[in-house]
Motif scaffolding. Structure first.
Motif, PDB file in Angstrom:
ATOM      1  N   ALA A  45      24.215   3.740   5.626  1.00  0.00           N
ATOM      2  CA  ALA A  45      24.384   4.027   7.055  1.00  0.00           C
ATOM      3  C   ALA A  45      24.085   2.753   7.838  1.00  0.00           C
ATOM      4  CB  ALA A  45      23.462   5.172   7.487  1.00  0.00           C
ATOM      5  N   PRO A  46      24.498   2.681   9.092  1.00  0.00           N
ATOM      6  CA  PRO A  46      24.216   1.475   9.888  1.00  0.00           C
ATOM      7  C   PRO A  46      22.723   1.179   9.962  1.00  0.00           C
ATOM      8  CG  PRO A  46      25.843   2.861  10.969  1.00  0.00           C
ATOM      9  CD  PRO A  46      25.342   3.643   9.814  1.00  0.00           C
ATOM     10  N   LEU A  47      22.383  -0.107   9.940  1.00  0.00           N
ATOM     11  CA  LEU A  47      20.984  -0.526   9.941  1.00  0.00           C
ATOM     12  C   LEU A  47      20.219  -0.029  11.168  1.00  0.00           C
ATOM     13  CD1 LEU A  47      18.650  -2.112   8.738  1.00  0.00           C
ATOM     14  CD2 LEU A  47      19.578  -4.178   9.809  1.00  0.00           C
ATOM     15  N   PRO A  48      20.744  -0.149  12.394  1.00  0.00           N
ATOM     16  CA  PRO A  48      19.977   0.354  13.556  1.00  0.00           C
ATOM     17  C   PRO A  48      19.645   1.837  13.448  1.00  0.00           C
ATOM     18  CG  PRO A  48      21.790  -1.047  14.277  1.00  0.00           C
ATOM     19  CD  PRO A  48      22.006  -0.803  12.819  1.00  0.00           C
ATOM     20  N   GLN A  49      20.585   2.622  12.935  1.00  0.00           N
ATOM     21  CA  GLN A  49      20.350   4.061  12.800  1.00  0.00           C
ATOM     22  C   GLN A  49      19.229   4.334  11.805  1.00  0.00           C
ATOM     23  OE1 GLN A  49      23.873   6.323  11.760  1.00  0.00           O
ATOM     24  NE2 GLN A  49      22.661   7.896  10.749  1.00  0.00           N
ATOM     25  N   LEU A  50      19.254   3.652  10.676  1.00  0.00           N
ATOM     26  CA  LEU A  50      18.223   3.855   9.667  1.00  0.00           C
ATOM     27  C   LEU A  50      16.869   3.338  10.141  1.00  0.00           C
ATOM     28  CD1 LEU A  50      20.171   2.959   6.389  1.00  0.00           C
ATOM     29  CD2 LEU A  50      19.561   5.217   7.246  1.00  0.00           C
ATOM     30  N   THR A  51      16.871   2.237  10.892  1.00  0.00           N
ATOM     31  CA  THR A  51      15.610   1.697  11.406  1.00  0.00           C
ATOM     32  C   THR A  51      14.941   2.686  12.354  1.00  0.00           C
ATOM     33  OG1 THR A  51      16.456  -0.563  11.206  1.00  0.00           O
ATOM     34  CG2 THR A  51      14.566  -0.223  12.644  1.00  0.00           C
ATOM     35  N   LEU A  52      15.723   3.283  13.248  1.00  0.00           N
ATOM     36  CA  LEU A  52      15.168   4.285  14.159  1.00  0.00           C
ATOM     37  C   LEU A  52      14.638   5.491  13.398  1.00  0.00           C
ATOM     38  CD1 LEU A  52      17.788   4.243  17.074  1.00  0.00           C
ATOM     39  CD2 LEU A  52      15.431   3.418  17.141  1.00  0.00           C
ATOM     40  N   LEU A  53      15.389   5.922  12.390  1.00  0.00           N
ATOM     41  CA  LEU A  53      14.973   7.083  11.605  1.00  0.00           C
ATOM     42  C   LEU A  53      13.672   6.803  10.868  1.00  0.00           C
ATOM     43  CD1 LEU A  53      15.624   9.926  10.575  1.00  0.00           C
ATOM     44  CD2 LEU A  53      17.001   8.883   8.768  1.00  0.00           C
ATOM     45  N   ALA A  54      13.560   5.618  10.264  1.00  0.00           N
ATOM     46  CA  ALA A  54      12.349   5.267   9.533  1.00  0.00           C
ATOM     47  C   ALA A  54      11.165   5.094  10.477  1.00  0.00           C
ATOM     48  CB  ALA A  54      12.579   3.981   8.733  1.00  0.00           C
ATOM     49  N   SER A  55      11.395   4.499  11.636  1.00  0.00           N
ATOM     50  CA  SER A  55      10.312   4.321  12.604  1.00  0.00           C
ATOM     51  C   SER A  55       9.750   5.661  13.046  1.00  0.00           C
ATOM     52  CB  SER A  55      10.819   3.537  13.814  1.00  0.00           C
ATOM     53  OG  SER A  55      11.248   2.243  13.440  1.00  0.00           O
ATOM     54  N   ALA A  56      10.640   6.624  13.294  1.00  0.00           N
ATOM     55  CA  ALA A  56      10.178   7.949  13.711  1.00  0.00           C
ATOM     56  C   ALA A  56       9.478   8.691  12.584  1.00  0.00           C
ATOM     57  CB  ALA A  56      11.376   8.766  14.220  1.00  0.00           C
ATOM     58  N   ARG A  57       9.983   8.540  11.371  1.00  0.00           N
ATOM     59  CA  ARG A  57       9.411   9.286  10.242  1.00  0.00           C
ATOM     60  C   ARG A  57       8.031   8.764   9.857  1.00  0.00           C
ATOM     61  NH1 ARG A  57      12.933  10.133   4.875  1.00  0.00           N
ATOM     62  NH2 ARG A  57      14.214  11.168   6.464  1.00  0.00           N
ATOM     63  N   PHE A  58       7.853   7.446   9.864  1.00  0.00           N
ATOM     64  CA  PHE A  58       6.598   6.862   9.388  1.00  0.00           C
ATOM     65  C   PHE A  58       5.698   6.367  10.519  1.00  0.00           C
ATOM     66  CE2 PHE A  58       9.817   6.204   6.056  1.00  0.00           C
ATOM     67  CZ  PHE A  58       9.225   6.911   5.024  1.00  0.00           C
ATOM     68  N   ASP A  59       6.132   6.556  11.768  1.00  0.00           N
ATOM     69  CA  ASP A  59       5.345   6.153  12.924  1.00  0.00           C
ATOM     70  C   ASP A  59       4.970   4.679  12.855  1.00  0.00           C
ATOM     71  OD1 ASP A  59       4.107   6.474  15.347  1.00  0.00           O
ATOM     72  OD2 ASP A  59       2.198   7.157  14.501  1.00  0.00           O
TER      73      ASP A  59
ATOM     74  N   ASP B 232       0.842  -1.189   0.000  1.00  0.00           N
ATOM     75  CA  ASP B 232       0.000   0.000   0.000  1.00  0.00           C
ATOM     76  C   ASP B 232       0.883   1.247   0.000  1.00  0.00           C
ATOM     77  OD1 ASP B 232       0.969   0.379   2.593  1.00  0.00           O
ATOM     78  OD2 ASP B 232      -0.764  -0.594   3.508  1.00  0.00           O
ATOM     79  N   GLU B 233       0.229   2.406   0.009  1.00  0.00           N
ATOM     80  CA  GLU B 233       0.961   3.661  -0.136  1.00  0.00           C
ATOM     81  C   GLU B 233       1.946   3.888   1.015  1.00  0.00           C
ATOM     82  OE1 GLU B 233       0.000   8.458  -0.634  1.00  0.00           O
ATOM     83  OE2 GLU B 233      -1.600   6.963  -0.765  1.00  0.00           O
ATOM     84  N   GLY B 234       1.525   3.539   2.235  1.00  0.00           N
ATOM     85  CA  GLY B 234       2.410   3.742   3.378  1.00  0.00           C
ATOM     86  C   GLY B 234       3.648   2.871   3.319  1.00  0.00           C
ATOM     87  N   ASP B 235       3.463   1.591   2.947  1.00  0.00           N
ATOM     88  CA  ASP B 235       4.609   0.687   2.869  1.00  0.00           C
ATOM     89  C   ASP B 235       5.512   1.050   1.690  1.00  0.00           C
ATOM     90  OD1 ASP B 235       3.751  -0.633   5.072  1.00  0.00           O
ATOM     91  OD2 ASP B 235       2.852  -2.324   4.013  1.00  0.00           O
ATOM     92  N   LEU B 236       4.926   1.572   0.615  1.00  0.00           N
ATOM     93  CA  LEU B 236       5.747   2.030  -0.515  1.00  0.00           C
ATOM     94  C   LEU B 236       6.645   3.194  -0.087  1.00  0.00           C
ATOM     95  CD1 LEU B 236       3.525   1.965  -3.728  1.00  0.00           C
ATOM     96  CD2 LEU B 236       5.599   0.658  -3.286  1.00  0.00           C
ATOM     97  N   ALA B 237       6.114   4.060   0.763  1.00  0.00           N
ATOM     98  CA  ALA B 237       6.927   5.181   1.253  1.00  0.00           C
ATOM     99  C   ALA B 237       8.104   4.666   2.082  1.00  0.00           C
ATOM    100  CB  ALA B 237       6.063   6.128   2.079  1.00  0.00           C
ATOM    101  N   ILE B 238       7.875   3.607   2.857  1.00  0.00           N
ATOM    102  CA  ILE B 238       8.972   3.028   3.643  1.00  0.00           C
ATOM    103  C   ILE B 238       9.995   2.384   2.711  1.00  0.00           C
ATOM    104  CG2 ILE B 238       9.561   1.310   5.393  1.00  0.00           C
ATOM    105  CD1 ILE B 238       6.784   1.709   6.586  1.00  0.00           C
TER     106      ILE B 238
END
Length: 471
Positions: free
Chosen positions: A143-157, A121-127
């Motif tokens: 970039a390191p995976l943990p750093q990107l995971t935290l960034l994506a979690s915060a950006r897409f809730d 769906d649109e939300g998962d496509l954005a991720i």
């Protein structure tokens, strides 16, 4: 059930044939446009090529009058072509042009997202777009995976597990290995995606689980002893591993044409950058004035109705062609303004630039900029580049692009002492002194993208000539 009557006020966009044709012309490259014009001229006798068009009519400078010198094209697009019944193409941040069919993009990430749109769906496509945005040209995370995971979690809730599941879709998709953390994870994903029953798959997986430096040594006997396997089986597993693609992103790159004819030319004169359309790829098409006058004079006659329809189609085509040229020139002008330092100094001066920034500068939507820059090339004093080349991702936490940092890494390695090559940690330290703070892991990824060996291998290679001379 009681029937009721209600009145509702709304806006709706009607895609007229003229509008559809104008948008389609945006995405054609030079060769496709030439074929399109040839076909239109064969089918519509009211149109003709202007052979004596002045080559410099579309020239513009980067610091002159903001109104571009494109008025020589007689049929500039009207605002009504983009706003029908009061509806804007980007009302409520909706890209209405996305509903239109678009040719295959030269952007590999966009092609991956188009394939994923069938399942996500649109939300998962954005991720998914987030993960691809943080991948380098080879397909590895920057970039390191943990750093990107935290960034994506915060950006897409969304929680980290969901964000990681989307990365796994990319990792196991087509091509397998995209968005991998490192070479090992990339090859393991590709090995799992090998179709059918492969006898050496299990042993190849064990090989990838070992130290990769051991694999690089090609000491088959030692590896066979360590894995308690037959040497012949180890050789077969090695062949399977070597058949994998260590740079999955390369498989998405379009094959280079034998010859490229640029649509735009940029050069520096009188202390400023100038931009012009290439007359060889931007032919002017106009209505035959004699035919047009005859049709206007015979207005009302039923016998000329088919010709009047051809006249309307001809006007649509000239408007669409003019809109393409106008949009291309304005986009190229903004790119040259933003990347003037790169054109003058080279890769290290490449500034961060996104489609949205250019779209805002020319007053259009990102999809329009994406269409007009796909498959179009610009000739500059530094070389001929696809317009997409000038878009660079901003390095996290810095005001510099990843491409510029990669060029800095190349320069530092090229200037290192042959007997004492710089380790990745040393390169990261030297860059930090220049105000560029990146991790050693990022330096290693950029070095791998540049196809440069680690410091210990460079030292070993540089030592071989000395040993030869000593012998």
């Amino acid at each position: 059930m009681k029937a009721t009557l209600a009145t509702q006020l709304g806006q709706q966009l009607h895609l007229t044939p003229a509008l559809l044709q104008s948008i389609r012309l945006l995405q054609l490259n030079g060769l496709q446009l030439e074929q399109e014009i040839r076909q239109v001229l064969e089918n519509n006798p009211l149109l003709e090529i202007e052979e004596d068009a002045a080559p410099g009519v579309a020239e513009a400078t980067t610091d002159g009058d903001p109104q571009l010198e494109t008025a020589a094209f007689d049929e500039l697009p009207e605002s009504s072509m983009w706003d029908v019944a009061g509806a804007s193409w980007n009302d409520a941040d909706e890209d209405r042009t996305a509903r239109l069919a678009m040719g295959e993009s030269s952007d590999p990430h966009l092609r991956i997202l188009q394939a994923l749109s069938l399942d996500l769906d649109e939300g998962d496509l954005a991720i998914a777009a987030f993960w691809l945005e943080h991948c380098d040209d080879a397909g590895y995370l920057q970039a390191p995976l943990p750093q990107l995971t935290l960034l994506a979690s915060a950006r897409f809730d969304r929680d980290g597990a969901h964000v990681e599941s989307i990365r796994q879709r990319l990792l196991q998709g087509e091509p397998a290995g995209m968005a991998a953390r490192d070479l090992r994870e990339c090859l393991q994903a590709q090995l799992a995606a090998v179709p059918g029953t492969v006898p050496a798959r299990h042993l190849a997986a064990r090989l990838l689980g070992e130290d990769l430096q051991l694999l690089a040594s090609h000491d088959y006997a030692a590896i066979a002893r360590q894995l308690d396997a037959e040497q012949a089986d180890v050789l077969e597993a090695f062949r399977l591993v070597l058949s994998l693609q260590p740079r999955p992103g390369d498989t998405l790159q379009p094959q280079a044409d034998a010859a490229v004819i640029p649509e735009v030319v940029a050069w520096r004169a009188d202390g400023q950058w100038r931009v012009a359309l290439n007359p060889a790829t931007t032919p002017r098409v106009s209505l035959n004035p004699a035919y047009e006058r005859a049709l206007v004079a015979s207005e009302g006659s039923a016998a000329t109705q088919p010709m009047r329809e051809m006249l309307q189609e001809a006007r649509w085509f000239t408007r669409g062609l003019s809109m393409r040229y106008d949009t291309l020139l304005r986009t190229a002008r903004v790119i040259v303004e933003r990347q003037a330092a790169f054109l003058a100094e080279g890769e290290e001066a490449m500034a961060p630039l996104t489609l949205k920034e250019v779209a805002d500068a020319i007053g259009m939507h990102e999809s329009t900029v994406s269409r007009i820059t796909s498959g179009k090339f610009m000739q500059t004093p530094r070389g001929t580049f696809e317009l997409k080349h000038f878009f660079a991702v901003r390095l996290d936490g810095a005001s510099i692009s990843g491409q510029a940092v990669k060029a800095m890494v190349r320069r530092l390695i090229e200037s290192e002492p042959p007997a004492r090559p710089l380790a990745d940690e040393a390169i990261a330290e030297l860059l930090s002194r220049q105000g560029v703070n990146i991790a050693r892991r990022t330096v290693a990824k950029y070095r791998e993208q540049l196809d440069i060996a680690p410091a210990r291998e460079r030292k070993r290679h540089n030592a071989r000539p000395l040993l030869a001379r000593a012998g």
